[in-house]
Design a protein around this motif. Structure first.
Motif, PDB file in Angstrom:
ATOM      1  N   UNK A 174      72.588  62.901  25.589  1.00  0.00           N
ATOM      2  CA  UNK A 174      70.629  62.843  25.337  1.00  0.00           C
ATOM      3  C   UNK A 174      70.151  61.712  25.555  1.00  0.00           C
ATOM      4  N   UNK A 175      70.944  60.229  26.080  1.00  0.00           N
ATOM      5  CA  UNK A 175      70.003  59.131  26.182  1.00  0.00           C
ATOM      6  C   UNK A 175      68.903  59.144  27.565  1.00  0.00           C
ATOM      7  N   UNK A 222      75.035  68.868  19.530  1.00  0.00           N
ATOM      8  CA  UNK A 222      73.225  68.409  19.151  1.00  0.00           C
ATOM      9  C   UNK A 222      72.441  69.880  20.215  1.00  0.00           C
ATOM     10  N   UNK A 223      71.235  70.056  19.399  1.00  0.00           N
ATOM     11  CA  UNK A 223      70.694  71.375  20.625  1.00  0.00           C
ATOM     12  C   UNK A 223      69.384  70.310  20.769  1.00  0.00           C
ATOM     13  N   UNK A 224      68.976  70.616  21.837  1.00  0.00           N
ATOM     14  CA  UNK A 224      67.169  69.308  22.642  1.00  0.00           C
ATOM     15  C   UNK A 224      66.051  70.876  22.424  1.00  0.00           C
ATOM     16  N   UNK A 225      65.318  71.064  22.260  1.00  0.00           N
ATOM     17  CA  UNK A 225      64.384  72.112  22.121  1.00  0.00           C
ATOM     18  C   UNK A 225      63.432  71.717  22.889  1.00  0.00           C
ATOM     19  N   UNK A 255      82.239  68.920  28.918  1.00  0.00           N
ATOM     20  CA  UNK A 255      82.656  68.593  30.421  1.00  0.00           C
ATOM     21  C   UNK A 255      80.074  68.840  30.649  1.00  0.00           C
ATOM     22  N   UNK A 256      80.546  67.027  31.210  1.00  0.00           N
ATOM     23  CA  UNK A 256      78.509  67.191  31.321  1.00  0.00           C
ATOM     24  C   UNK A 256      78.264  68.376  32.382  1.00  0.00           C
ATOM     25  N   UNK A 257      79.028  68.603  33.907  1.00  0.00           N
ATOM     26  CA  UNK A 257      78.819  69.237  34.469  1.00  0.00           C
ATOM     27  C   UNK A 257      78.938  71.306  33.967  1.00  0.00           C
ATOM     28  N   UNK A 258      78.875  71.173  32.460  1.00  0.00           N
ATOM     29  CA  UNK A 258      79.264  72.654  31.672  1.00  0.00           C
ATOM     30  C   UNK A 258      77.751  72.797  30.475  1.00  0.00           C
ATOM     31  N   UNK A 259      77.650  71.518  30.837  1.00  0.00           N
ATOM     32  CA  UNK A 259      76.768  71.035  29.652  1.00  0.00           C
ATOM     33  C   UNK A 259      74.826  71.371  30.330  1.00  0.00           C
ATOM     34  N   UNK A 280      62.394  77.295  24.706  1.00  0.00           N
ATOM     35  CA  UNK A 280      63.633  76.396  26.695  1.00  0.00           C
ATOM     36  C   UNK A 280      64.248  75.336  25.911  1.00  0.00           C
ATOM     37  N   UNK A 281      65.338  75.507  25.763  1.00  0.00           N
ATOM     38  CA  UNK A 281      66.860  74.590  25.667  1.00  0.00           C
ATOM     39  C   UNK A 281      65.666  73.592  26.697  1.00  0.00           C
ATOM     40  N   UNK A 282      66.138  72.499  26.623  1.00  0.00           N
ATOM     41  CA  UNK A 282      66.097  71.109  26.782  1.00  0.00           C
ATOM     42  C   UNK A 282      67.143  69.858  27.296  1.00  0.00           C
ATOM     43  N   UNK A 283      68.311  70.461  26.662  1.00  0.00           N
ATOM     44  CA  UNK A 283      69.915  69.754  26.685  1.00  0.00           C
ATOM     45  C   UNK A 283      70.850  70.147  25.567  1.00  0.00           C
ATOM     46  N   UNK A 284      71.785  70.260  25.797  1.00  0.00           N
ATOM     47  CA  UNK A 284      72.720  70.479  24.709  1.00  0.00           C
ATOM     48  C   UNK A 284      74.025  68.901  24.398  1.00  0.00           C
ATOM     49  N   UNK A 285      74.075  68.109  23.559  1.00  0.00           N
ATOM     50  CA  UNK A 285      75.774  67.823  23.221  1.00  0.00           C
ATOM     51  C   UNK A 285      76.634  67.669  22.207  1.00  0.00           C
ATOM     52  N   UNK A 286      77.943  68.188  22.842  1.00  0.00           N
ATOM     53  CA  UNK A 286      78.932  68.506  21.968  1.00  0.00           C
ATOM     54  C   UNK A 286      79.596  67.168  21.920  1.00  0.00           C
TER      55      UNK A 286
END
Length: 264
Positions: free
Chosen positions: A71-72, A162-165, A192-196, A171-177
């Motif tokens: 997220x940073x 956490x999902x960022x829209x 893994x960052x590669x999947x996210x 539109x998905x901006x990012x996701x963090x498990x």
């Protein structure tokens, strides 16, 4: 015959220092002046105190969110001002009597949870909290990014993310498990960052508004899919159901509609 001095202040000062009346009056006057000074200082310092509290809250929020892996960088790219709010999930509006500080106590009360019917509980939660803390990133008056915590059942147990829209709320901006119990090397690859990294740009809904997001069984073949993980079909299905639930009518659906209408 000496003329009487009718000035009360002079008459007071003329009294001997041992006079009880003089002592009480002087003490009262000193206390009154001090009270006025303290009140004045409070009024003058209130804007500074408010600004300091706001700065402390902003720093606390940014520290919390930036501590979430992935997220940073997203926040750095987006810019703007990050804030947090507790929302009433049923209404999609800011909670009136619940704050980020009181949320844990509120959710400790079973009365603030809603039981989910089997047909609507696609995330396998059993019950859903009535309130949730979300994070907003604004550029001026416009919301540019919304961070939504969500949880659901995977193959090995609970998945927290956490999902960022983006501001269009589609539109998905990012996701963090942030937590999971999936099998290492298989479903565990969701951390893994590669999947996210496959999530940004993925769309949630089709032109008619129907939810179409999913984790594919293999490679993604549409703008609504992200690549699946080989050998982790049930993890992918759990992740799909988690996202669909939380972005649907029983989750953040009312909030998403309110933001899209410009009411938030």
């Amino acid at each position: 015959m000496a003329r009487s001095d009718w000035n009360p202040w002079r008459r007071l000062l003329a009294l001997p220092n041992e006079s009880r009346t003089k002592t009480l009056v002087i003490a009262f006057l000193v206390a009154s002046v001090c009270a006025l000074m303290v009140s004045g200082a409070t009024v003058l310092l209130r804007p500074i105190q408010t600004a300091n509290r706001a700065a402390e809250e902003q720093a606390r929020i940014e520290t919390l969110v930036r501590g979430i892996p992935g997220m940073a960088d997203l926040l750095e790219q987006s810019g703007g001002t990050l804030s947090t709010v507790v929302v009433n999930l049923e209404t999609g509006r800011a909670a009136e009597d619940v704050t980020a500080e009181t949320l844990p106590v509120t959710l400790a009360d079973a009365a603030n949870w809603s039981t989910l019917e089997p047909g609507e509980d696609i995330a396998g939660l059993g019950q859903r909290p009535d309130f949730a803390q979300i994070f907003l990133l604004r550029e001026g008056e416009d919301i540019s990014l919304v961070l939504l915590p969500m949880t659901g059942q995977g193959y090995g147990g609970r998945i927290d993310a956490i999902m960022a829209l983006r501001g269009d709320m589609n539109t998905i901006a990012g996701v963090a498990v942030t937590n999971h119990s999936e099998t290492p090397g298989l479903g565990g690859r969701i951390e893994e960052p590669a999947w996210q990294a496959d999530f940004p740009g993925t769309e949630l809904r089709g032109p008619n508004g129907d939810m179409r997001f999913s984790v594919a069984r293999g490679e993604a073949s549409s703008p609504y899919e992200v690549d699946g993980i080989t050998g982790a079909t049930r993890t992918g299905r759990g992740f799909t159901n988690m996202v669909r639930f939380w972005l649907g009518p029983e989750g953040y659906g009312p909030l998403i509609r309110a933001i899209q209408r410009g009411e938030f």
